[in-house]
Write a protein that holds these residues in place. Structure first.
Motif, mmCIF file in Angstrom:
data_model
loop_
_atom_site.group_PDB
_atom_site.id
_atom_site.type_symbol
_atom_site.label_atom_id
_atom_site.label_comp_id
_atom_site.label_asym_id
_atom_site.label_seq_id
_atom_site.Cartn_x
_atom_site.Cartn_y
_atom_site.Cartn_z
ATOM 1 N N ALA A 156 0.824 -1.209 0.000
ATOM 2 C CA ALA A 156 0.000 0.000 0.000
ATOM 3 C C ALA A 156 0.858 1.259 0.000
ATOM 4 O O ALA A 156 0.557 2.237 -0.700
ATOM 5 C CB ALA A 156 -0.937 -0.009 1.211
ATOM 6 N N ALA A 157 1.940 1.251 0.782
ATOM 7 C CA ALA A 157 2.812 2.424 0.857
ATOM 8 C C ALA A 157 3.528 2.673 -0.465
ATOM 9 O O ALA A 157 3.747 3.828 -0.862
ATOM 10 C CB ALA A 157 3.828 2.245 1.981
ATOM 11 N N ASN A 158 3.907 1.612 -1.166
ATOM 12 C CA ASN A 158 4.552 1.763 -2.465
ATOM 13 C C ASN A 158 3.555 2.264 -3.508
ATOM 14 O O ASN A 158 3.895 3.099 -4.364
ATOM 15 C CB ASN A 158 5.143 0.420 -2.898
ATOM 16 N N LEU A 159 2.333 1.784 -3.430
ATOM 17 C CA LEU A 159 1.324 2.125 -4.428
ATOM 18 C C LEU A 159 0.732 3.509 -4.238
ATOM 19 O O LEU A 159 0.494 4.231 -5.212
ATOM 20 C CB LEU A 159 0.204 1.080 -4.383
ATOM 21 N N ALA A 160 0.473 3.915 -2.999
ATOM 22 C CA ALA A 160 -0.356 5.095 -2.751
ATOM 23 C C ALA A 160 0.210 6.349 -3.400
ATOM 24 O O ALA A 160 -0.514 7.097 -4.078
ATOM 25 C CB ALA A 160 -0.532 5.301 -1.242
ATOM 26 N N TRP A 161 1.501 6.616 -3.217
ATOM 27 C CA TRP A 161 2.037 7.869 -3.766
ATOM 28 C C TRP A 161 2.126 7.832 -5.281
ATOM 29 O O TRP A 161 1.938 8.859 -5.951
ATOM 30 C CB TRP A 161 3.386 8.197 -3.130
ATOM 31 N N LYS A 162 2.374 6.652 -5.845
ATOM 32 C CA LYS A 162 2.432 6.544 -7.302
ATOM 33 C C LYS A 162 1.054 6.703 -7.918
ATOM 34 O O LYS A 162 0.890 7.366 -8.953
ATOM 35 C CB LYS A 162 3.042 5.199 -7.691
ATOM 36 N N VAL A 208 3.000 11.676 1.970
ATOM 37 C CA VAL A 208 2.645 10.696 0.947
ATOM 38 C C VAL A 208 2.650 11.308 -0.447
ATOM 39 O O VAL A 208 2.918 10.617 -1.435
ATOM 40 C CB VAL A 208 1.259 10.086 1.241
ATOM 41 N N HIS A 209 2.360 12.594 -0.585
ATOM 42 C CA HIS A 209 2.185 13.208 -1.890
ATOM 43 C C HIS A 209 3.374 14.054 -2.336
ATOM 44 O O HIS A 209 3.281 14.739 -3.351
ATOM 45 C CB HIS A 209 0.927 14.078 -1.885
ATOM 46 N N ARG A 210 4.514 14.001 -1.618
ATOM 47 C CA ARG A 210 5.629 14.852 -1.974
ATOM 48 C C ARG A 210 6.964 14.147 -1.800
ATOM 49 O O ARG A 210 7.121 13.300 -0.930
ATOM 50 C CB ARG A 210 5.637 16.111 -1.098
ATOM 51 N N PHE A 211 7.933 14.537 -2.618
ATOM 52 C CA PHE A 211 9.306 14.116 -2.422
ATOM 53 C C PHE A 211 9.976 15.065 -1.423
ATOM 54 O O PHE A 211 9.449 16.119 -1.102
ATOM 55 C CB PHE A 211 10.071 14.149 -3.748
ATOM 56 N N PRO A 253 8.376 9.614 -1.428
ATOM 57 C CA PRO A 253 7.386 9.696 -0.352
ATOM 58 C C PRO A 253 7.357 8.466 0.554
ATOM 59 O O PRO A 253 6.936 8.566 1.706
ATOM 60 C CB PRO A 253 6.061 9.862 -1.111
ATOM 61 N N ASP A 254 7.793 7.291 0.049
ATOM 62 C CA ASP A 254 7.802 6.084 0.877
ATOM 63 C C ASP A 254 9.121 5.896 1.621
ATOM 64 O O ASP A 254 9.349 4.852 2.234
ATOM 65 C CB ASP A 254 7.475 4.845 0.049
ATOM 66 N N VAL A 288 6.462 19.589 -5.426
ATOM 67 C CA VAL A 288 6.313 18.211 -4.966
ATOM 68 C C VAL A 288 7.240 17.879 -3.814
ATOM 69 O O VAL A 288 7.285 16.744 -3.377
ATOM 70 C CB VAL A 288 6.574 17.215 -6.118
ATOM 71 N N LEU A 289 7.950 18.857 -3.315
ATOM 72 C CA LEU A 289 8.875 18.585 -2.217
ATOM 73 C C LEU A 289 8.464 19.351 -0.981
ATOM 74 O O LEU A 289 7.961 20.457 -1.056
ATOM 75 C CB LEU A 289 10.308 18.983 -2.578
ATOM 76 N N GLU A 290 8.685 18.733 0.148
ATOM 77 C CA GLU A 290 8.299 19.389 1.394
ATOM 78 C C GLU A 290 9.257 19.040 2.506
ATOM 79 O O GLU A 290 9.719 17.926 2.602
ATOM 80 C CB GLU A 290 6.887 18.957 1.809
ATOM 81 N N ALA A 291 9.530 19.993 3.352
ATOM 82 C CA ALA A 291 10.313 19.733 4.554
ATOM 83 C C ALA A 291 9.392 19.312 5.662
ATOM 84 O O ALA A 291 8.244 19.710 5.707
ATOM 85 C CB ALA A 291 11.070 20.977 4.971
#
Length: 517
Positions: free
Chosen positions: A310-316, A424-427, A469-470, A514-517
């Motif tokens: 689920a963790a691998n799939l969700a952000w993709k 989950v939604h950001r690098f 994200p993962d 797409v990136l967040e601290a």
């Protein structure tokens, strides 16, 4: 009902998938054929990596992982193949250096409670009858209370278990090995629990006792007479209920005692049937958890690998819904299928190996167990390798030269740890050893710096890293790299080609980046 994503199945994998997708800002719905949540707990073991990825599901009261830890019981070590020499988790580089014993029903309750607080309820009593898809959408034909209805969504995740209707509707093969044994499992009360958790005898079988929260115990094992069976014999044995009298008799035949067996709260049987799906994506439909792989419940890996699916799939999937997923995330080398099918194959291999070690009852296997136990007791490479398998911390993806594709540990940041900063939604772009990109080419991208005092110099020879994200490293750069190199690497992972862009990349509120601290 329409939604961006519909999850079929409200077990722990379906609920975790929905929670992670919601955390990524995706409109998600859950349907389940059952009229109410299960009161029983097939799975009770949660490993460190599972807790790490559930840190990303946050609420005002803390993450889902925090709630699970508060409700569970920590054990410092676990077994491989029911060997008495245990794998020590205490030195692992994680916030969760232990095995968490927590009934599956409690895990499901925590996830369902979190979703309900976000306004997402499980649609229960809704059985999937038929599934159709085209280039733009998926239609699910459901039967509920004797009536049929059609639900339309952009994507579907099938988390509906070993007998998955979603998998059947897709026509995806589920090859593997037939069962050869039938074991028992129960959650019970014991007045005289054993001092050691694992009992094994070359003539009689194996009996294992692990503590659960609330003073209960998980008892499981297999009699030697219930191994080496034909599939037909396994099916017949599996149909015999696990009641108090039968469980007491099995325990006594194996270990010579029932350990003061009291109330049996739940009992079931398990087998060593081992299968995995030939594909885990077909068009707009994905498979996760038991719908994608089944095996002997050895080392408590099923729920854990499913949540990590689920963790691998969700952000993709979130990236694809929002239109910024590059091709290699959708169907290439970093896609869900490319990264998780090898994990399913390795899961099948290591559980079959554990079945051979734990449930072959002979003098020869007794010697094999003694030898493997000595290797583990030395706490060398063998123990480290097996610990990495079971904990989930050594899972890595072939993104590029090492350490790319590997999970990053919880490196300290100026505010909390690296894992605290993941969304989950950001690098996440990290400067190791306090380094900063410091160039207008990356203006608008939030950057996080590892504190120089606690992580001097570089991490694994890198000065900068782009973290998925993962929590896996997407790309790393040495100190002599240019800002243009970093900008190109970020674009490679976060920019869709023109033909596949269906919406601008953005955050939950629509802002770019797409990136967040």
């Amino acid at each position: 009902m329409t939604a961006e994503v519909v999850v079929v199945g409200a077990g722990p994998i379906g609920l975790a998938t929905a929670a992670l997708l919601h955390a990524a800002g995706i409109d998600v719905r859950i349907v389940d054929r059952g009229s109410e949540p299960s009161r029983y707990s097939k799975a009770t073991t949660v490993h460190p990596r599972t807790l790490e990825v559930l840190q990303a599901v946050r609420a005002p009261g803390g993450s889902v992982a925090d709630l699970m830890v508060a409700a569970g019981r920590k054990l410092p070590a676990t077994h491989f193949g029911l060997l008495p020499q245990l794998l020590d988790y205490r030195g692992l580089d994680t916030e969760f250096p232990y095995v968490l014993m927590i009934p599956q029903a409690v895990t499901e309750g925590i996830l369902a409670g979190h979703l309900a607080a976000q306004g997402i309820a499980v649609r229960r009593g809704a059985e999937l009858c038929r599934l159709e898809q085209d280039a733009d959408r998926v239609r699910l034909h459901l039967r509920s209370a004797g009536r049929e209805e059609t639900v339309v969504s952009r994507f579907v995740v099938g988390a509906d278990g070993a007998r998955s209707t979603v998998r059947r509707e897709l026509g995806v093969g589920f090859p593997g090995t037939e069962p050869t044994l039938c074991g028992f499992v129960g959650d019970v009360e014991l007045r005289r629990p054993p001092g050691e958790p694992h009992f094994w005898d070359a003539a009689r079988g194996t009996l294992n006792v692990l503590p659960l929260p609330g003073g209960r115990y998980r008892v499981f094992g297999v009699e030697a007479a219930d191994t080496g069976l034909t599939p037909a014999q396994v099916r017949a044995r599996r149909d015999v209920p696990v009641d108090r009298a039968g469980l007491r008799a099995s325990m006594t035949r194996i270990a010579g005692t029932d350990y003061g067996l009291g109330t049996v709260f739940w009992g079931s049987r398990n087998t060593d049937t081992t299968r995995h799906a030939e594909r885990v994506r077909a068009g707009r439909v994905f498979l996760a958890g038991d719908a994608a792989h089944i095996h002997l419940p050895a080392g408590g890996q099923g729920l854990n690998v499913g949540v990590q699916d689920a963790a691998n799939l969700a952000w993709k999937l979130a990236a694809e819904v929002r239109g910024w997923a590059p091709a290699h995330l959708r169907s290439g080398t970093a896609s869900y299928e490319a990264e998780r099918l090898p994990v399913a194959r390795r899961l099948a291999a290591n559980t079959l190996a554990q079945s051979a070690v734990a449930m072959t009852f002979s003098p020869a296997n007794a010697e094999l167990r003694r030898m493997l136990g000595e290797f583990i007791a030395h706490q060398g490479d063998t123990a480290a390798e097996l610990t990495g398998w079971l904990s989930g911390l050594d899972v890595h993806y072939p993104a590029g030269p090492p350490p790319e594709g590997r999970r990053l540990p919880p490196l300290p940041l100026a505010r909390g740890s690296l894992h605290d900063a993941l969304r989950v939604h950001r690098f996440l772009l990290v400067g190791f050893g306090g380094r900063d990109v410091g160039d207008a080419a990356l203006a608008g991208i939030d950057r996080t710096l590892v504190e120089p005092a606690t992580t001097p110099g570089q991490w694994c020879g890198l000065a900068f890293g782009l973290v998925r994200p993962d929590g896996h490293l997407a790309r790393g750069w040495p100190a002599e790299c240019s800002t243009a190199d970093i900008a190109a690497g970020v674009a490679h992972w976060t920019t869709a080609t023109t033909q596949c862009r269906s919406a601008p990349p953005g955050n939950r509120d629509g802002s770019p980046g797409v990136l967040e601290a």
